[in-house]
Enzyme design. Structure first.
Site, PDB file in Angstrom:
ATOM      1  N   LYS A  11       0.863  -1.186   0.000  1.00 29.11           N
ATOM      2  CA  LYS A  11       0.000   0.000   0.000  1.00 29.11           C
ATOM      3  C   LYS A  11       0.896   1.230   0.000  1.00 29.11           C
ATOM      4  CE  LYS A  11      -4.587   0.562   0.350  1.00 29.11           C
ATOM      5  NZ  LYS A  11      -5.549  -0.195  -0.470  1.00 29.11           N
ATOM      6  N   THR A  56      -3.552  -5.488   0.922  1.00 25.85           N
ATOM      7  CA  THR A  56      -2.922  -4.169   1.055  1.00 25.85           C
ATOM      8  C   THR A  56      -3.716  -3.292   2.010  1.00 25.85           C
ATOM      9  OG1 THR A  56      -4.074  -3.234  -0.876  1.00 25.85           O
ATOM     10  CG2 THR A  56      -1.942  -4.315  -1.259  1.00 25.85           C
ATOM     11  N   ASP A  57      -5.016  -3.530   2.122  1.00 27.72           N
ATOM     12  CA  ASP A  57      -5.807  -2.782   3.082  1.00 27.72           C
ATOM     13  C   ASP A  57      -5.347  -3.079   4.510  1.00 27.72           C
ATOM     14  OD1 ASP A  57      -8.243  -1.000   3.440  1.00 27.72           O
ATOM     15  OD2 ASP A  57      -8.798  -2.703   4.711  1.00 27.72           O
ATOM     16  N   PHE A 156      33.936  29.562 -11.732  1.00 26.83           N
ATOM     17  CA  PHE A 156      33.905  28.471 -12.712  1.00 26.83           C
ATOM     18  C   PHE A 156      34.688  28.913 -13.940  1.00 26.83           C
ATOM     19  CE2 PHE A 156      31.718  25.806 -16.036  1.00 26.83           C
ATOM     20  CZ  PHE A 156      32.228  24.604 -15.590  1.00 26.83           C
ATOM     21  N   ARG A 173      30.573  34.230  -8.846  1.00 19.49           N
ATOM     22  CA  ARG A 173      29.234  33.861  -9.311  1.00 19.49           C
ATOM     23  C   ARG A 173      28.364  33.394  -8.146  1.00 19.49           C
ATOM     24  NH1 ARG A 173      29.016  27.750 -11.939  1.00 19.49           N
ATOM     25  NH2 ARG A 173      30.014  26.675 -10.185  1.00 19.49           N
ATOM     26  N   GLN A 221      30.958  20.215  -8.269  1.00 16.81           N
ATOM     27  CA  GLN A 221      31.475  18.889  -7.921  1.00 16.81           C
ATOM     28  C   GLN A 221      32.340  18.946  -6.664  1.00 16.81           C
ATOM     29  OE1 GLN A 221      31.249  20.108 -10.999  1.00 16.81           O
ATOM     30  NE2 GLN A 221      31.072  18.505 -12.557  1.00 16.81           N
ATOM     31  N   ASN A 247      22.201  22.352 -10.681  1.00 14.38           N
ATOM     32  CA  ASN A 247      22.823  23.677 -10.582  1.00 14.38           C
ATOM     33  C   ASN A 247      21.778  24.727 -10.948  1.00 14.38           C
ATOM     34  OD1 ASN A 247      24.514  25.890 -10.556  1.00 14.38           O
ATOM     35  ND2 ASN A 247      26.216  24.793 -11.528  1.00 14.38           N
ATOM     36  N   HIS A 249      21.137  27.824 -12.060  1.00 15.93           N
ATOM     37  CA  HIS A 249      21.936  28.861 -12.723  1.00 15.93           C
ATOM     38  C   HIS A 249      21.361  30.258 -12.511  1.00 15.93           C
ATOM     39  CE1 HIS A 249      24.362  25.851 -14.647  1.00 15.93           C
ATOM     40  NE2 HIS A 249      23.315  25.308 -15.252  1.00 15.93           N
TER      41      HIS A 249
END
Length: 300
Positions: A11, A56-57, A156, A173, A221, A247, A249
């Site tokens: 469930k 499942t109940d 970067f 940045r 990274q 990322n 940006h």
């Protein structure tokens, strides 16, 4: 004749909210619990016989009953109670996997007597997955949707360039990402001391945030590795951490048509792009440990 392969049933997404009353002070645990069971289930697939099938109940009802009977100390401990119950109480069931999302609430301060007003936290969703096969445990916890930003101390440059490269090098940045992380505990059997699940989560979260904030980043990274390494170095109960970091940006807006200079040193204006985005993913491991967290976190 075709042969049945791996199968499971259960469930999914049982929403359970447990209120604990400590006098006039109340505490909330808000979980979304998914149960998946596997074992001796060939016959129900081949002939339709339900002789080995726990409905499942029933699994749904068990989630709610256990929340009342055992309480919810932590998402991990609640999942352990459930997994142990399903494997040990039903002979055909060999493995139980419990996945839990936990939604945080914080108190609303007010002048009335008592402490029972809350607002949903707008930050991350806490996650855990507990797997039990009757003898060994695997607990993988984590979080998703934790958005973080460094408005400077990120660069970067020095990357590979070819005829399709148009991205200018950046020496100051914004670095922003939405953290999705999973970490695997080295607790695997009942003979070992159980981790303090609540403290562990808070400490892991704090360590990854501190590493993000304190790393002067030359690449996302590098930041990812520092986040994972800090967790491994400071939390002995954890052997493996997997990150997926999109990322987010932020590009400088060209304001020259308006006669305006848009330089980072003066306080710049950025365009926040939601897509496409770079996606940085990696696992950080304790030395000598084999990876077990899936590469694709959508499978966990």
């Amino acid at each position: 004749m075709p042969i049945l392969g791996q199968n499971q049933y259960g469930k999914a997404e049982n929403r359970v909210v447990k209120i604990t009353r400590d006098g006039a002070t109340h505490h909330i645990k808000d979980l979304n619990v998914s149960v998946s069971l596997s074992g001796d289930m060939d016959e129900v697939h081949y002939s339709g016989s339900n002789a080995h099938v726990l409905p499942t109940d029933t699994t749904k009802n068990t989630v709610y009953a256990f929340a009342k009977e055992h309480g919810i100390e932590s998402a991990e401990q609640f999942g352990i109670h459930l997994a142990r119950h399903f494997v040990t109480s039903q002979e055909p069931i060999r493995t139980a996997r419990i996945r839990i999302e936990e939604y945080g609430w914080e108190r609303i301060e007010h002048t009335r007597q008592g402490a029972h007003s809350f607002v949903r936290k707008g930050q991350e969703t806490r996650l855990t997955q507990i797997t039990y096969d009757g003898s060994a445990w695997e607990v993988v916890s984590g979080l998703k949707d934790l958005t973080v930003m460094n408005s400077t101390d990120s660069e970067f440059w020095g990357y590979v360039k070819d005829k399709y490269t148009t991205l200018p090098e950046a020496y100051d940045r914004i670095l922003a990402t939405e953290v999705s992380a999973r970490w695997r505990f080295n607790w695997t059997d009942d003979e070992g001391e159980t981790p303090d699940w609540e403290e562990s989560y808070e400490q892991v979260r704090q360590h990854l945030l501190q590493a993000f904030a304190e790393t002067y980043s030359l690449s996302l990274q590098q930041t990812l590795y520092q986040m994972g390494a800090r967790i491994i170095d400071h939390r002995d109960e954890i052997d493996e951490v997997r990150f997926s970091l999109p990322n987010k940006h932020h590009f400088l807006v060209d304001l020259e048509p308006f006669g305006l200079k848009n330089a980072t040193e003066d306080g710049a204006v950025y365009f926040a792009a939601d897509r496409p985005y770079g996606l940085i993913e990696a696992t950080v491991l304790r030395d000598g440990v084999e990876p077990r967290i899936p590469v694709d976190l959508t499978n966990l």
